[in-house]
Design a protein around this motif. Structure first.
Motif, mmCIF file in Angstrom:
data_model
loop_
_atom_site.group_PDB
_atom_site.id
_atom_site.type_symbol
_atom_site.label_atom_id
_atom_site.label_comp_id
_atom_site.label_asym_id
_atom_site.label_seq_id
_atom_site.Cartn_x
_atom_site.Cartn_y
_atom_site.Cartn_z
ATOM 1 N N ILE A 96 0.750 -1.125 0.107
ATOM 2 C CA ILE A 96 0.054 -0.041 0.015
ATOM 3 C C ILE A 96 0.730 1.227 -0.224
ATOM 4 O O ILE A 96 1.861 1.139 0.733
ATOM 5 N N SER A 97 0.659 2.260 -0.897
ATOM 6 C CA SER A 97 1.440 3.441 -1.014
ATOM 7 C C SER A 97 1.078 4.487 0.061
ATOM 8 O O SER A 97 -0.110 4.520 0.365
ATOM 9 N N GLY A 98 1.963 5.227 0.561
ATOM 10 C CA GLY A 98 1.834 6.412 1.462
ATOM 11 C C GLY A 98 2.859 7.390 1.415
ATOM 12 O O GLY A 98 3.871 7.272 0.980
ATOM 13 N N GLN A 99 2.307 8.500 1.886
ATOM 14 C CA GLN A 99 2.913 9.892 1.544
ATOM 15 C C GLN A 99 2.682 10.531 3.059
ATOM 16 O O GLN A 99 1.705 10.838 3.292
ATOM 17 N N GLN A 100 3.726 10.814 3.645
ATOM 18 C CA GLN A 100 3.816 11.837 4.836
ATOM 19 C C GLN A 100 3.554 13.344 4.410
ATOM 20 O O GLN A 100 4.249 13.826 3.357
ATOM 21 N N GLU A 101 2.797 14.002 4.810
ATOM 22 C CA GLU A 101 2.448 15.553 4.339
ATOM 23 C C GLU A 101 3.381 16.497 5.351
ATOM 24 O O GLU A 101 3.956 16.210 6.041
ATOM 25 N N SER A 102 3.519 17.602 4.367
ATOM 26 C CA SER A 102 4.008 18.701 4.991
ATOM 27 C C SER A 102 2.967 20.032 4.999
ATOM 28 O O SER A 102 1.874 19.816 4.202
ATOM 29 N N THR A 103 3.050 20.820 5.674
ATOM 30 C CA THR A 103 2.194 22.014 5.803
ATOM 31 C C THR A 103 2.512 23.333 5.550
ATOM 32 O O THR A 103 1.891 24.678 5.795
ATOM 33 N N ARG A 126 -2.424 8.774 3.607
ATOM 34 C CA ARG A 126 -1.652 10.116 4.328
ATOM 35 C C ARG A 126 -1.097 10.073 5.560
ATOM 36 O O ARG A 126 -1.868 9.641 6.504
ATOM 37 N N GLY A 127 -0.016 10.554 5.702
ATOM 38 C CA GLY A 127 0.719 10.475 6.670
ATOM 39 C C GLY A 127 0.793 12.052 7.571
ATOM 40 O O GLY A 127 0.636 12.932 6.873
ATOM 41 N N LEU A 128 0.153 11.918 8.861
ATOM 42 C CA LEU A 128 -0.195 13.530 9.525
ATOM 43 C C LEU A 128 0.722 13.164 10.854
ATOM 44 O O LEU A 128 0.972 12.271 11.168
ATOM 45 N N ASP A 129 0.888 14.377 11.558
ATOM 46 C CA ASP A 129 1.697 14.624 12.656
ATOM 47 C C ASP A 129 0.857 15.863 13.500
ATOM 48 O O ASP A 129 0.764 16.795 13.133
ATOM 49 N N TYR A 130 0.651 15.341 14.944
ATOM 50 C CA TYR A 130 0.002 16.367 15.676
ATOM 51 C C TYR A 130 1.098 17.230 16.285
ATOM 52 O O TYR A 130 1.061 17.858 17.201
ATOM 53 N N MET A 131 2.165 17.286 15.721
ATOM 54 C CA MET A 131 3.481 18.273 15.891
ATOM 55 C C MET A 131 2.735 19.659 16.149
ATOM 56 O O MET A 131 1.892 20.100 15.406
ATOM 57 N N PHE A 330 4.464 1.179 2.432
ATOM 58 C CA PHE A 330 5.732 2.091 2.664
ATOM 59 C C PHE A 330 5.060 3.548 2.943
ATOM 60 O O PHE A 330 4.060 3.808 2.345
ATOM 61 N N MET A 331 5.619 4.370 3.497
ATOM 62 C CA MET A 331 5.473 5.756 3.721
ATOM 63 C C MET A 331 6.667 6.605 3.309
ATOM 64 O O MET A 331 7.383 6.645 4.419
ATOM 65 N N THR A 332 6.489 7.353 2.223
ATOM 66 C CA THR A 332 7.719 8.454 1.956
ATOM 67 C C THR A 332 7.642 9.662 2.855
ATOM 68 O O THR A 332 6.555 10.099 3.058
ATOM 69 N N TRP A 333 8.681 9.993 3.239
ATOM 70 C CA TRP A 333 8.708 11.211 4.326
ATOM 71 C C TRP A 333 8.373 12.484 3.234
ATOM 72 O O TRP A 333 8.415 12.375 2.086
ATOM 73 N N HIS A 334 8.412 13.699 3.764
ATOM 74 C CA HIS A 334 7.724 14.663 3.337
ATOM 75 C C HIS A 334 8.933 15.722 2.439
ATOM 76 O O HIS A 334 9.964 15.341 2.558
#
Length: 365
Positions: A96-103, A126-131, A330-334
């Motif tokens: 399954i393909s995945g991608q981390q977001e930036s904002t 979609r990869g997200l972060d409560y950062m 896999f989840m590619t970083w942003h």
């Protein structure tokens, strides 16, 4: 083709048990000789979430023998269970393909527009972060992705007081781990209060019908984030405290718990099968990273699906297949990790491969 088979037979593929996601690699997987009858599940039962647990198919004479094997993590709602079973079904059959977001790149769709413009496809996850305490923004984007039929994974870069972001997760620590992990102390109460900040946000997603691949305390065995600085025993205690709090107090049945090792994968950091749904490693080394995959297999065998929860350059399908590296996603970083570390022609080939599942090819939940 494998992908076409997955699309046509999604109802069959998601019949992998919530209890044991094995692909006959042997650690806790039940052999045919141990099972006296097969489970019969109709497509309508799958769609309504009425399918029975695999343990109901075992012979009564095997009940005590398999009691330990049948331990499971918390009960999940119907949608979450379907997503989890689908993820389990991918082991060795697709990725399954995945991608981390930036904002911060002018658009919160920066990475996703880049992938679509170069491949004609969107990632499934979609990869997200409560950062930086971005609970509202993350939840809004998670709900939007969920409406598109996608899968959401959330991590949380924060300080040891469960606030702020990346610098704090590197440069803070818990001063007294024993007190912080001992119920009844002021330090324990402070830790619970901090954990609850994300729990409240996750409750909002639960109420919106959103399932989350919850990836707390990632790269814990690397030693660079505060949650790993107390050592493996304290980390395991903290993981179990969060798991119990979120599961039994907050009733979060929309979470799939992802235990995200660093590229070291030290087994004494593993919280245990009863507290984890998916296990994974990350690495920014090119290639399939079969050594990391095998390290995780040595820890959990075939009892849990195994993911590549962060990467830079995406491994090719040929690399994965020839090395039998069966990551379920896999989840590619942003930002530059997707734009600079992946050749556009390779990216297009990967996203259009029959082995790689993209957003448009996910089942309906």
């Amino acid at each position: 083709m494998i992908k076409n088979t997955i699309r046509k037979c999604a109802a069959i593929l998601i019949l992998v048990s919530l209890v044991g996601c094995g692909q006959n690699k042997g650690v806790n997987n039940q052999s045919k000789a141990e099972t006296t009858k097969e489970e019969t599940v109709t497509k309508s039962q799958i769609e309504t979430g009425e399918n029975q647990d695999v343990e109901n198919t075992q012979s009564t004479t095997d009940t005590s023998q398999n009691e330990e094997k049948s331990k499971t993590t918390a009960v999940k709602n119907a949608k979450t269970e379907k997503i989890y079973k689908y993820i389990c079904s991918m082991q060795g059959k697709g990725i399954i393909s995945g991608q981390q977001e930036s904002t911060w790149m002018g658009s919160d769709q920066y990475e996703f527009d880049y992938i679509y413009n170069n491949t004609g496809k969107y990632p499934a996850i979609r990869g997200l972060d409560y950062m930086n305490d971005d609970f509202e923004g993350v939840n809004n984007r998670a709900m939007e992705w969920d409406k598109k039929g996608g899968i959401i994974t959330i991590c949380w870069h924060c300080g040891s007081d469960f606030s702020l972001g990346y610098n704090e997760c590197l440069n803070t620590n818990i001063s007294n781990w024993t007190d912080a992990l001992t119920e009844g102390t002021a330090e324990y109460d402070k830790m619970i209060e901090g954990m609850d900040r994300a729990a409240k946000a996750l409750v909002e997603l639960k109420n919106a019908g959103v399932t989350v691949l919850w990836r707390p305390f990632h790269e814990f065995d690397g030693g660079w984030f505060w949650w790993g600085k107390g050592g493996s025993k304290n980390f395991v205690k903290m993981w179990k405290i969060m798991y119990d709090r979120y599961t039994n107090y907050w009733k979060l049945d929309n979470l799939i718990w992802v235990c995200g090792f660093s590229d070291k994968c030290y087994g004494d950091w593993y919280p245990g099968d009863d507290y984890v749904d998916v296990v994974g490693a990350d690495s920014y080394t090119d290639g399939p990273n079969n050594d990391k995959y095998k390290n995780i297999v040595s820890i959990v065998g075939d009892r849990k699906p195994i993911c590549f929860h962060e990467c830079g350059k995406i491994p090719t399908v040929e690399q994965l297949k020839t090395t039998n590296t069966d990551w379920v996603w896999f989840m590619t970083w942003h930002t530059e990790y997707i734009t600079d570390h992946n050749d556009k022609s390779d990216l297009k080939k990967i996203y259009n491969s029959d082995y790689v599942i993209t957003l448009d090819e996910l089942p309906k939940w």
